[in-house]
Write a protein that holds these residues in place. Structure first.
Motif, PDB file in Angstrom:
ATOM      1  N   GLU A 158       0.826  -1.210   0.000  1.00  0.00           N
ATOM      2  CA  GLU A 158       0.000   0.000   0.000  1.00  0.00           C
ATOM      3  C   GLU A 158       0.861   1.261   0.000  1.00  0.00           C
ATOM      4  O   GLU A 158       0.541   2.243  -0.670  1.00  0.00           O
ATOM      5  CB  GLU A 158      -0.960   0.005   1.195  1.00  0.00           C
ATOM      6  CG  GLU A 158      -2.024  -1.073   1.145  1.00  0.00           C
ATOM      7  CD  GLU A 158      -2.998  -0.920  -0.011  1.00  0.00           C
ATOM      8  OE1 GLU A 158      -3.228   0.224  -0.477  1.00  0.00           O
ATOM      9  OE2 GLU A 158      -3.524  -1.952  -0.454  1.00  0.00           O
ATOM     10  N   LEU A 159       1.958   1.243   0.734  1.00  0.00           N
ATOM     11  CA  LEU A 159       2.834   2.419   0.772  1.00  0.00           C
ATOM     12  C   LEU A 159       3.594   2.600  -0.543  1.00  0.00           C
ATOM     13  O   LEU A 159       3.777   3.738  -0.989  1.00  0.00           O
ATOM     14  CB  LEU A 159       3.793   2.340   1.958  1.00  0.00           C
ATOM     15  CG  LEU A 159       3.122   2.437   3.324  1.00  0.00           C
ATOM     16  CD1 LEU A 159       4.169   2.399   4.438  1.00  0.00           C
ATOM     17  CD2 LEU A 159       2.251   3.663   3.450  1.00  0.00           C
ATOM     18  N   LEU A 188       1.252   4.253  -2.742  1.00  0.00           N
ATOM     19  CA  LEU A 188       1.062   5.646  -2.332  1.00  0.00           C
ATOM     20  C   LEU A 188       2.221   6.529  -2.786  1.00  0.00           C
ATOM     21  O   LEU A 188       2.010   7.645  -3.272  1.00  0.00           O
ATOM     22  CB  LEU A 188       0.924   5.722  -0.802  1.00  0.00           C
ATOM     23  CG  LEU A 188       0.816   7.107  -0.179  1.00  0.00           C
ATOM     24  CD1 LEU A 188      -0.494   7.784  -0.583  1.00  0.00           C
ATOM     25  CD2 LEU A 188       0.920   7.013   1.335  1.00  0.00           C
ATOM     26  N   TYR A 189       3.447   6.047  -2.670  1.00  0.00           N
ATOM     27  CA  TYR A 189       4.618   6.870  -2.955  1.00  0.00           C
ATOM     28  C   TYR A 189       4.993   6.910  -4.442  1.00  0.00           C
ATOM     29  O   TYR A 189       5.531   7.907  -4.912  1.00  0.00           O
ATOM     30  CB  TYR A 189       5.836   6.357  -2.179  1.00  0.00           C
ATOM     31  CG  TYR A 189       5.679   6.328  -0.677  1.00  0.00           C
ATOM     32  CD1 TYR A 189       4.875   7.251  -0.015  1.00  0.00           C
ATOM     33  CD2 TYR A 189       6.342   5.381   0.083  1.00  0.00           C
ATOM     34  CE1 TYR A 189       4.742   7.214   1.361  1.00  0.00           C
ATOM     35  CE2 TYR A 189       6.220   5.349   1.466  1.00  0.00           C
ATOM     36  CZ  TYR A 189       5.414   6.252   2.091  1.00  0.00           C
ATOM     37  OH  TYR A 189       5.286   6.224   3.449  1.00  0.00           O
ATOM     38  N   ARG A 205       4.667   9.907  -7.909  1.00  0.00           N
ATOM     39  CA  ARG A 205       4.372  11.291  -7.490  1.00  0.00           C
ATOM     40  C   ARG A 205       5.342  12.249  -8.167  1.00  0.00           C
ATOM     41  O   ARG A 205       6.516  11.938  -8.332  1.00  0.00           O
ATOM     42  CB  ARG A 205       4.535  11.442  -5.977  1.00  0.00           C
ATOM     43  CG  ARG A 205       3.425  10.821  -5.190  1.00  0.00           C
ATOM     44  CD  ARG A 205       3.626  11.098  -3.712  1.00  0.00           C
ATOM     45  NE  ARG A 205       2.508  10.573  -2.980  1.00  0.00           N
ATOM     46  CZ  ARG A 205       1.534  11.322  -2.481  1.00  0.00           C
ATOM     47  NH1 ARG A 205       1.560  12.622  -2.604  1.00  0.00           N
ATOM     48  NH2 ARG A 205       0.535  10.768  -1.839  1.00  0.00           N
ATOM     49  N   LEU A 247       2.358  14.053   3.413  1.00  0.00           N
ATOM     50  CA  LEU A 247       2.628  12.677   2.998  1.00  0.00           C
ATOM     51  C   LEU A 247       2.730  11.758   4.214  1.00  0.00           C
ATOM     52  O   LEU A 247       2.248  10.623   4.181  1.00  0.00           O
ATOM     53  CB  LEU A 247       3.912  12.612   2.167  1.00  0.00           C
ATOM     54  CG  LEU A 247       4.269  11.222   1.625  1.00  0.00           C
ATOM     55  CD1 LEU A 247       3.172  10.691   0.711  1.00  0.00           C
ATOM     56  CD2 LEU A 247       5.606  11.262   0.905  1.00  0.00           C
ATOM     57  N   GLU A 291      -0.762  11.076   5.271  1.00  0.00           N
ATOM     58  CA  GLU A 291      -1.361  10.119   4.333  1.00  0.00           C
ATOM     59  C   GLU A 291      -0.873   8.711   4.633  1.00  0.00           C
ATOM     60  O   GLU A 291      -1.647   7.749   4.591  1.00  0.00           O
ATOM     61  CB  GLU A 291      -0.995  10.464   2.892  1.00  0.00           C
ATOM     62  CG  GLU A 291      -1.757  11.607   2.280  1.00  0.00           C
ATOM     63  CD  GLU A 291      -1.337  11.831   0.832  1.00  0.00           C
ATOM     64  OE1 GLU A 291      -1.571  10.927  -0.006  1.00  0.00           O
ATOM     65  OE2 GLU A 291      -0.757  12.899   0.551  1.00  0.00           O
ATOM     66  N   THR A 292       0.414   8.592   4.928  1.00  0.00           N
ATOM     67  CA  THR A 292       1.002   7.297   5.260  1.00  0.00           C
ATOM     68  C   THR A 292       0.317   6.708   6.493  1.00  0.00           C
ATOM     69  O   THR A 292      -0.058   5.527   6.508  1.00  0.00           O
ATOM     70  CB  THR A 292       2.519   7.451   5.508  1.00  0.00           C
ATOM     71  OG1 THR A 292       3.127   7.939   4.312  1.00  0.00           O
ATOM     72  CG2 THR A 292       3.163   6.143   5.919  1.00  0.00           C
ATOM     73  N   VAL A 340      -3.182   5.497   5.532  1.00  0.00           N
ATOM     74  CA  VAL A 340      -3.151   4.279   4.719  1.00  0.00           C
ATOM     75  C   VAL A 340      -2.847   3.063   5.588  1.00  0.00           C
ATOM     76  O   VAL A 340      -3.469   2.002   5.435  1.00  0.00           O
ATOM     77  CB  VAL A 340      -2.128   4.420   3.563  1.00  0.00           C
ATOM     78  CG1 VAL A 340      -1.778   3.081   2.948  1.00  0.00           C
ATOM     79  CG2 VAL A 340      -2.662   5.365   2.504  1.00  0.00           C
TER      80      VAL A 340
END
Length: 154
Positions: A78-79, A82-83, A86, A100, A103-104, A107
């Motif tokens: 998932e991370l 997410l990262y 970008r 961020l 957000e981490t 998540v």
């Protein structure tokens, strides 16, 4: 006389040992940091740009630590999602990096809830499981925060 000295010495050592054991149990019950190893290295939107980030999780309770370790592959996935991809312009200021980090944290909380919550099903057994879990805090509550201990955009 010597017998009394020996008895008092043994009594003192047993009390000191009990106090030490209580302190160790108290220390284990507190919050701990769990490092997500290895560090994350993901490609950014621009060619030849990457993000290197080290994430540590603040968790409270041995059950939550076990859940985090159990689901580490799902959390890492998932991370990475997410990262990855970008734009590097979104990672320049302290405010952007803090956003961020938040957000981490969100998540990870969501993933723990999904992985540990699961589908309960229907019927009497599901109702029993639900009522047993109402009094118990979820692992997503034992997870406190995510922190970046290394952050590099190159």
């Amino acid at each position: 006389m010597r017998l009394w000295v020996v008895i008092l010495s043994l009594l003192f050592m047993s009390v000191a040992g009990a106090n030490e054991g209580a302190k160790e149990a108290e220390a284990e019950a507190g919050a701990k940091y769990v490092e997500m190893t290895p560090k994350f290295t993901v490609n950014l939107a621009e060619p030849k740009k990457f993000l290197l980030i080290n994430v540590q999780l603040l968790v409270d309770g041995s059950d939550t630590i076990a859940a985090v370790n159990k689901h580490m592959p799902a959390l890492r996935h998932e991370l990475i999602m997410l990262y990855s991809g970008r734009p590097s312009e979104e990672l320049q200021t302290m405010e952007q990096r803090e956003a961020l980090r938040q957000e981490t944290t969100a998540v990870i909380r969501k993933t723990l809830e999904k992985m540990e919550g699961g589908d309960k099903g229907h019927g009497a057994s599901a109702e029993k499981e639900h009522s047993e879990e109402e009094g118990k805090a979820g692992h997503e509550e034992g997870f406190k925060e995510a922190y970046f201990t290394e952050f590099l955009v190159d």
